[in-house]
Design a protein around this motif. Structure first.
Motif, PDB file in Angstrom:
ATOM      1  N   ALA A 161       0.821  -1.188   0.000  1.00 51.73           N
ATOM      2  CA  ALA A 161       0.000   0.000   0.000  1.00 51.73           C
ATOM      3  C   ALA A 161       0.853   1.235   0.000  1.00 51.73           C
ATOM      4  N   ALA A 214     -10.044   2.937   1.639  1.00 53.05           N
ATOM      5  CA  ALA A 214      -8.966   3.805   1.167  1.00 53.05           C
ATOM      6  C   ALA A 214      -8.941   5.044   2.041  1.00 53.05           C
ATOM      7  N   THR A 219      -3.712   4.701  -8.133  1.00 49.96           N
ATOM      8  CA  THR A 219      -3.145   5.222  -6.897  1.00 49.96           C
ATOM      9  C   THR A 219      -3.076   6.734  -6.980  1.00 49.96           C
ATOM     10  N   GLU A 223       2.947   2.964  -7.113  1.00 43.81           N
ATOM     11  CA  GLU A 223       2.492   3.695  -5.933  1.00 43.81           C
ATOM     12  C   GLU A 223       2.804   5.180  -6.088  1.00 43.81           C
ATOM     13  N   ASP A 229      -5.456   0.755   5.991  1.00 40.23           N
ATOM     14  CA  ASP A 229      -4.910   1.860   5.212  1.00 40.23           C
ATOM     15  C   ASP A 229      -4.672   3.050   6.128  1.00 40.23           C
ATOM     16  N   ASN A 286     -11.842   9.567   3.891  1.00 41.80           N
ATOM     17  CA  ASN A 286     -11.723   8.165   3.500  1.00 41.80           C
ATOM     18  C   ASN A 286     -12.833   7.811   2.524  1.00 41.80           C
ATOM     19  N   VAL A 325      -4.548   3.964  -1.058  1.00 43.12           N
ATOM     20  CA  VAL A 325      -4.304   2.587  -1.417  1.00 43.12           C
ATOM     21  C   VAL A 325      -5.408   2.113  -2.336  1.00 43.12           C
ATOM     22  N   SER A 353      -9.025   4.751  -4.416  1.00 41.74           N
ATOM     23  CA  SER A 353      -7.811   5.294  -3.818  1.00 41.74           C
ATOM     24  C   SER A 353      -8.096   6.711  -3.369  1.00 41.74           C
ATOM     25  N   THR A 387       1.115  -0.135   5.258  1.00 43.58           N
ATOM     26  CA  THR A 387       0.647   1.086   4.637  1.00 43.58           C
ATOM     27  C   THR A 387       1.204   2.279   5.398  1.00 43.58           C
TER      28      THR A 387
END
Length: 572
Positions: free
Chosen positions: A15, A128, A202, A239, A91, A134, A20, A165, A54
Motif C-alpha cells: 500500500a 482507502a 493510486t 504507488e 490503510d 476516506n 491505497v 484510492s 501502509t
C-alpha cells in the motif's frame, strides 16, 4: 527475559502513503564483548503471504498474519494505537488510519477532527484512507466517503467501482470497465482522467497513476517535479506518494520519478516485488521476501517490532528463535528440555520463560514445552495472537483482545483482569498489559511495587523479575518496582524498543544503538557497539538483531545460551 517477547511479523508492502487502491493485495513472504559468534538473521520473520503495510504522513501500520493491526512512528492523536481485533485490510491516512474487520465493518482511529475516524455503519469490501477523508467500497460496488469534503473529495459520483484510492485532495476509482474516475480539487488536474482502462490506480498529493492492461504506466495531474513523467516499460505495481511515484518493473527492479524528498528518489537497487511510499520513508519487499526501507530512517524509526525483523527469545539457560522455514530452534545445554524437546511444525512466534517456552503455530494450537510443574506449559484451547512466557506462568492475548494466563498463581499472576488489551507481558511473579486506552495495568506480586503501574499512556510494557518498565507514547521510559540493582533507573532519551530481564533492562534508541541498565553481572548490561533493530533480555544474557542481518548475544554463557548455532538460519 522471555517474559518480554515481541510479536514476530512479516510485513509485505502493498500500500502507499496517500491512498491505497483496493483489490487483491500483493502477497509477499515474507560497547561490550560478544559471548559468541554472530549468526545471520533475516530482515523479516517467517510469517508469510498474508500481511500488509501502509504508510501515513509520519507513521505506518501493518497487519500480522493473525490479522491484528500494529502501527508505529510519530505518535499523535493516538494513531499508533490501533484497536484490537482481526482485520482483512488496513490503510493509513494523514494522522488517522482505518481497517476492515472480518465482518465487513470499518474501524478507524487517530485524528477525528473532521470526522475522518468516524466511519458510517454497514458492510464494506475495501477501504482507502486519504489525508483527512476516506472512501470505502461497498460489497455492491458503490463508493461511500466521509470526513473532510473540501472540493467534494468525499462526495463520490454515482455508479459502481472495483477499486478506490484516496489522496490528499482527490479521490479516484476504477469503473467495472477499468476507466478511471476522479473527484475533488479541480486545479490539480487529477480529475482530468484518461479515457482508457487501467488495472490499478493510486493517488498522491496532486497527481494520480495507474497501470494499463499491458503493464505500462500512465500518470496525470500536477507535474511540477516530474511525478507524472512515467518511464517506458512494463510494471507489476505502482504507488503514488506526495510528489513522487515508484513502480516495480517486470524484471523486479524499482523505478522512481518525481521529487527526491528525504532521499526517496534514490531507491534500493535490489530486486523487489512490491513498494510503499510514506512522507519520509519508502519500503519494499525484495525478491527473496525480505523487507527493506529507505529515505529518512531517523525521522521515521522502523525497528524489529514494527517491520517484523527476526529476533530471538532469551530465557535463563536457553535461547529460542524461529527460522526462515518457520521451525523453532533452541540452543543451550542439550540436556535442557527446552533444547531437546523443541516442537516440530510451523510457528510464527516463540517466547522463552525460565524453564519453559511457548510458540504460536501458523495453523493450529499454541504449543508449550519444558518445565510444567506449575502448569505453565499447558496452554489453554484458545486462539492466541500474542504470547509471553514468564518464570513459571504464561500469558497470552486472545483474538478478541482479552488476556488469559496459565501456570502458577501463587501471587495472583495468572488472574488477569477483564478488559481489552493491546499487549501483555509475564514477569517473575507478576504480569502487566496495555489496555486499548494505552494505560498500563498489572496484577500479581506487588511486594516491591512492581504491579503498581503509573498513570499515563504507553506503547509497550515489559515485566522483569520484581520490576516493570514501560515505553511512553513520547518515547521516554518509566520504570517501577524493585531498584536494588538500579533496574528502574532508566536513562533519559528517546527509544523505540524495550526489554527487561530478571534485574536488568535494555532499550533500543532511535538511532539503533542499545542502552542497558541495572545488574551488570556476566556483562549482560554491556551491549556491543553498533546498530540494532531488535533486543531481547534474558535472566543473565541479552541478544540483539543487527541492522546488517546478524544476531549477537552477550552475557552469561555457561550453558551455551549466548552462542547462536551456525546452523540457525533465519535468512531463508
Amino acid at each position: 527475559m522471555s517474559r518480554v517477547q515481541r510479536r514476530r511479523t512479516v510485513l509485505a508492502v502493498v500500500a502507499a502513503v496517500l491512498g491505497v487502491a483496493l483489490g487483491q493485495p500483493v502477497a509477499a513472504r515474507a560497547g561490550g564483548a560478544s559471548a559468541g559468534p554472530e549468526a545471520p538473521t533475516s530482515a523479516v520473520s517467517p510469517e508469510a503471504m498474508a500481511t500488509t503495510i501502509t504508510g501515513g504522513l509520519q507513521f505506518a501500520c501493518g497487519l500480522t498474519t493473525q490479522g491484528s493491526a500494529t502501527c508505529w512512528g510519530f505518535e499523535q492523536y493516538g494513531v499508533t494505537l490501533p484497536p484490537p481485533g482481526t482485520y482483512t485490510a488496513i490503510d493509513a491516512g494523514g494522522y488517522h488510519a482505518c481497517a476492515l474487520r472480518t465482518n465487513g465493518r470499518i474501524t478507524c482511529w487517530g485524528d477525528d477532527t473532521l470526522g475522518q475516524a468516524s466511519p458510517p455503519p454497514g458492510s464494506f469490501a475495501g477501504i482507502a484512507a486519504g489525508g483527512s477523508h476516506n472512501c470505502g467500497l461497498r460489497p455492491n460496488g458503490v463508493a461511500t466517503c466521509w470526513g473532510n469534503d473540501n472540493d467534494g473529495k468525499a462526495t463520490p459520483p454515482g455508479g459502481l467501482f472495483t477499486r478506490l484510492s484516496a489522496g490528499l485532495f482527490n479521490s479516484c476509482g476504477l469503473r467495472p470497465t477499468g476507466i478511471p474516475v476522479c473527484w475533488g480539487r479541480p486545479v490539480t488536474g487529477v480529475n482530468t482522467t484518461p479515457n482508457e482502462p487501467l488495472t490499478t490506480i493510486t493517488v498522491g498529493e496532486d497527481h494520480a497513476c495507474g497501470l494499463r492492461p499491458d503493464g505500462s504506466a500512465l500518470c496525470w495531474g500536477n507535474n511540477d517535479h516530474g511525478e507524472t513523467d512515467e518511464p517506458a516499460g512494463t510494471f507489476t505495481a505502482i504507488e503514488a506518494g506526495g510528489d513522487l511515484t515508484c513502480a516495480v518493473r517486470t524484471n523486479a527492479t524499482l523505478n522512481c520519478w518525481g521529487r527526491d524528498y528525504a532521499g526517496l528518489g534514490a531507491p534500493p537497487t535490489t530486486r523487489v516485488s512490491a513498494v510503499a511510499l510514506g512522507l519520509y520513508l519508502g519500503c519494499t519487499v525484495a525478491a527473496d521476501g525480505t523487507v527493506g526501507c529507505w529515505g529518512d530512517i531517523t525521522a521515521f524509526p522502523v525497528t524489529d517490532e514494527f517491520l517484523g525483523r527476526a529476533g530471538v527469545s532469551a530465557g535463563t539457560n536457553a535461547t529460542c528463535g524461529v527460522q526462515a522455514n518457520t521451525t523453532v530452534v533452541c540452543w543451550g545445554t542439550d540436556a535442557d528440555a527446552l533444547v531437546s524437546d523443541s516442537p516440530a511444525g510451523s510457528f510464527s512466534w516463540v517466547s522463552t520463560g525460565e524453564d519453559h517456552a511457548c510458540a504460536i503455530a501458523l495453523a493450529g494450537p499454541t504449543t508449550c514445552w519444558g518445565d510444567n510443574s506449575s502448569g505453565q506449559a499447558t496452554p489453554p484451547n484458545s486462539n492466541l495472537v500474542a504470547i509471553s512466557a514468564g518464570a513459571d506462568h504464561t500469558c497470552g492475548i486472545r483474538s478478541v483482545g482479552t488476556v488469559i494466563c496459565w501456570g502458577s498463581n501463587a501471587f495472583g499472576q495468572r488472574t488477569a483482569p477483564a478488559g481489552t488489551f493491546r499487549q501483555t507481558t509475564a514477569g517473575g511473579t507478576h504480569s502487566c498489559g496495555i489496555l486499548t486506552d494505552a494505560t498500563v495495568t498489572c496484577w500479581g506480586n506487588n511486594a516491591s511495587g512492581q504491579s503498581t503501574a503509573p498513570a499515563g499512556m504507553f506503547s509497550r510494557v515489559v515485566a522483569g523479575g520484581s520490576f516493570t518498565c514501560g515505553l511512553k507514547i513520547n518515547s521516554g521510559i518509566e520504570c517501577w518496582g524493585s531498584n536494588d540493582r538500579g533496574q528502574t533507573d532508566a536513562p533519559s532519551a528517546a527509544y523505540v524498543g524495550l526489554t527487561a530481564g530478571t534485574n536488568h533492562a535494555c532499550a533500543l534508541a532511535t538511532d539503533g544503538t542499545v542502552d542497558c541498565w541495572g545488574a551488570g553481572g556476566y556483562g549482560k548490561a554491556s551491549p556491543p557497539s553498533g546498530r540494532f533493530v531488535a533486543i531481547e533480555a534474558g535472566t543473565n544474557h541479552t541478544c540483539g538483531a543487527r541492522t546488517t542481518g546478524t544476531v549477537v548475544c552477550w552475557g552469561r554463557n555457561h550453558a551455551g545460551q549466548s552462542v547462536v548455532p551456525p546452523t540457525f538460519n533465519q535468512v531463508g
